[in-house]
Write a protein that holds these residues in place. Structure first.
Motif, PDB file in Angstrom:
ATOM      1  N   VAL A 118       0.845  -1.203   0.000  1.00 42.51           N
ATOM      2  CA  VAL A 118       0.000   0.000   0.000  1.00 42.51           C
ATOM      3  C   VAL A 118       0.880   1.252   0.000  1.00 42.51           C
ATOM      4  CG1 VAL A 118      -2.046  -1.053   1.023  1.00 42.51           C
ATOM      5  CG2 VAL A 118      -0.229  -0.197   2.513  1.00 42.51           C
TER       6      VAL A 118
ATOM      7  N   PHE B  44      -6.007   8.252  -7.965  1.00 38.87           N
ATOM      8  CA  PHE B  44      -5.220   7.069  -7.615  1.00 38.87           C
ATOM      9  C   PHE B  44      -6.045   5.800  -7.790  1.00 38.87           C
ATOM     10  CE2 PHE B  44      -2.427   9.513  -4.342  1.00 38.87           C
ATOM     11  CZ  PHE B  44      -1.815  10.179  -5.393  1.00 38.87           C
ATOM     12  N   ALA B  45      -7.333   5.868  -7.425  1.00 38.82           N
ATOM     13  CA  ALA B  45      -8.175   4.677  -7.469  1.00 38.82           C
ATOM     14  C   ALA B  45      -8.255   4.104  -8.880  1.00 38.82           C
ATOM     15  CB  ALA B  45      -9.570   5.009  -6.944  1.00 38.82           C
TER      16      ALA B  45
ATOM     17  N   PHE C 279      -5.152   2.159  -9.468  1.00 36.13           N
ATOM     18  CA  PHE C 279      -5.187   0.888  -8.739  1.00 36.13           C
ATOM     19  C   PHE C 279      -6.041  -0.140  -9.468  1.00 36.13           C
ATOM     20  CE2 PHE C 279      -4.816   3.594  -4.631  1.00 36.13           C
ATOM     21  CZ  PHE C 279      -3.492   3.845  -4.912  1.00 36.13           C
TER      22      PHE C 279
ATOM     23  N   SER D 226      -4.016  -1.254 -12.738  1.00 37.73           N
ATOM     24  CA  SER D 226      -2.759  -1.961 -12.474  1.00 37.73           C
ATOM     25  C   SER D 226      -2.942  -3.175 -11.580  1.00 37.73           C
ATOM     26  CB  SER D 226      -1.744  -1.007 -11.844  1.00 37.73           C
ATOM     27  OG  SER D 226      -2.187  -0.570 -10.567  1.00 37.73           O
TER      28      SER D 226
ATOM     29  N   THR E  99      -2.632  -3.137  -8.308  1.00 38.81           N
ATOM     30  CA  THR E  99      -1.729  -3.071  -7.154  1.00 38.81           C
ATOM     31  C   THR E  99      -1.644  -1.633  -6.662  1.00 38.81           C
ATOM     32  OG1 THR E  99       0.525  -3.496  -6.380  1.00 38.81           O
ATOM     33  CG2 THR E  99       0.277  -2.748  -8.643  1.00 38.81           C
ATOM     34  N   MET E 100      -1.267  -1.479  -5.377  1.00 39.72           N
ATOM     35  CA  MET E 100      -0.994  -0.165  -4.803  1.00 39.72           C
ATOM     36  C   MET E 100       0.493   0.031  -4.550  1.00 39.72           C
ATOM     37  SD  MET E 100      -4.062   0.289  -2.039  1.00 39.72           S
ATOM     38  CE  MET E 100      -5.772   0.005  -2.471  1.00 39.72           C
TER      39      MET E 100
ATOM     40  N   THR F 299       4.201   0.975  -5.545  1.00 39.55           N
ATOM     41  CA  THR F 299       4.754   1.886  -6.551  1.00 39.55           C
ATOM     42  C   THR F 299       5.592   1.143  -7.590  1.00 39.55           C
ATOM     43  OG1 THR F 299       6.518   2.364  -4.960  1.00 39.55           O
ATOM     44  CG2 THR F 299       4.712   3.943  -5.104  1.00 39.55           C
TER      45      THR F 299
ATOM     46  N   ILE G  42       3.210  -0.656  -9.932  1.00 37.61           N
ATOM     47  CA  ILE G  42       2.543   0.227 -10.884  1.00 37.61           C
ATOM     48  C   ILE G  42       3.473   0.568 -12.039  1.00 37.61           C
ATOM     49  CG2 ILE G  42       1.585   2.546 -11.159  1.00 37.61           C
ATOM     50  CD1 ILE G  42       0.480   2.291  -8.314  1.00 37.61           C
TER      51      ILE G  42
END
Length: 410
Positions: A124, A174-175, A178, A181, A183-184, A186, A189
């Motif tokens: 996260v 951001f959502a 997410f 991709s 995933t959260m 970095t 992403i």
């Protein structure tokens, strides 16, 4: 699942070296950004800019830092002293900590150890950056409150409203990343953008993030918390010397952090741009660090460009932009992205082309709304036009609003 096996196994000295390099990188970027801003804005205004200290003014940032350090540190007698001293520390520390999860390059070999050009990462990581950005505003709020002065307090209150208004669309942008991709993280992403950057696939999220990151960093034209034309200096009016320098450091480091996050989420992170990406060695070794720094400086130039071009918004325009345009547009776009992702999960043949077309339509509508919101407005709907404007109605003189004229009807 995102591969995080490279993280958490470095020896202590390598972790310390990474942290030190990140700190030096941020400080050097701060020095060059201050000089670049003064030079670029001067060029835009057809002025010379700094040209006295060093060759063509190259050491002006160093002179500014020495000047701030040697200035008298004045502490007003009526302040809440512990909170007054804590506020600039609380503003600067989260700005430095947020860069810990930014991937600056791929895995490389350092003294026989294979490690990523990133201090750390976890599932996260983007939420960690968002949380630190939320904590940083406490420094501004507490600075305004602890100063026990009217203008700093107003600047602190404005900053609170600003962060609440613009962190919501930022989180919604951001959502969408997410959802696409999966995933959260970095680094995950960045890896997910190997075939295509999200600036093309999620263009509305990119536009919303660009506007939100300017509001998040209190930069022009959204620098309402420190509007010197109306609040003297805003939340840092009562600060001087190194305490003021820490607020300045926090602002510029936040600019670097949000620029690096935009690079990570939408521009492929450290991956080489096309057509350089065709070369097999463009995304290996230490070379991707160059692409990352170039992208970050591209966003920093946009910050400077905006400051030298646009006037400060009125507060009602600023709030309307956040609550009436960015947040509804973000919600609509996230619903579209979620619907496309759900259709893919169910086995329907919804490709990226559909998402690009939908994104283009949403982006055009969003840009049209932005232009309409920032255009000078006439009398708002429902404004009474038969009531005369009295500048002393509240007991002290106030200027007329754009649709009002002093000495005549509203």
């Amino acid at each position: 699942m995102t591969d995080l096996s490279l993280f958490g196994h470095d020896p202590w000295w390598l972790m310390l070296a990474k942290a030190l390099v990140i700190f030096v990188f941020l400080m050097m970027t701060l020095v060059f950004a201050v000089l670049a801003e003064r030079k670029i804005v001067a060029r835009m205004a057809m002025r010379v800019g700094p040209n006295r200290v060093g060759p063509k003014g190259a050491l002006q940032s160093v002179a500014d830092g020495v000047k701030m350090a040697l200035k008298e540190d004045i502490v007003p007698s009526g302040v809440d002293r512990p909170v007054y001293i804590l506020a600039p520390i609380l503003a600067a520390t989260p700005a430095l900590m947020a860069f810990a999860v930014i991937p600056m390059g791929p895995a490389v070999s350092i003294l026989g150890y294979r490690t990523a050009l990133q201090l750390t990462d976890f599932p996260v990581a983007v939420l960690y950056v968002l949380a630190l950005a939320s904590i940083g505003v406490y420094g501004i709020v507490l600075a305004g409150w602890a100063s026990r002065s009217t203008y700093p307090l107003l600047g602190g209150l404005r900053s609170t409203a600003q962060v609440i208004s613009y962190e919501i669309p930022m989180a919604l942008s951001f959502a969408a990343v997410f959802l696409v991709s999966g995933t959260m993280s970095t680094s995950g992403i960045v890896a997910a953008q190997a075939g295509h950057w999200y600036v093309f696939l999620l263009f509305p999220s990119f536009v919303i993030y660009l506007v939100s990151m300017v509001g998040e960093t209190n930069r022009a034209p959204f620098d309402l918390p420190e509007a010197e034309g109306e609040l003297v200096g805003g939340f840092h009016t009562e600060y001087s010397s190194l305490k003021f320098a820490m607020f300045m450091l926090a602002e510029y480091v936040n600019m670097v952090t949000v620029s690096a996050l935009a690079t990570t989420l939408f521009l492929g992170g450290w991956q080489a741009p096309w057509p350089l990406s065709v070369w097999a060695g463009a995304n290996s070794g230490w070379l991707p660090l160059l692409w990352f720094v170039a992208k970050v400086w591209g966003f920093l130039f946009v910050f400077i460009w905006l400051r030298g071009t646009l006037p400060r918004l009125r507060y009602d325009q600023f709030m309307n932009l956040g609550w009436k345009i960015l947040i509804p547009a973000s919600l609509v776009w996230v619903m579209i992205v979620a619907a496309v992702r759900a259709a893919r999960n169910e086995g329907y043949g919804v490709g990226s082309i559909a998402l690009v077309i939908a994104g283009a339509l949403v982006a055009i509508a969003l840009l049209a709304l932005l232009v309409k919101a920032l255009r000078p407005n006439r009398s708002p709907a429902g404004t009474e036009t038969d009531v005369p404007f009295d500048p002393m109605a509240g007991g002290f003189p106030v200027p007329p609003l754009p649709w009002q004229k002093e000495g005549s009807n509203a």
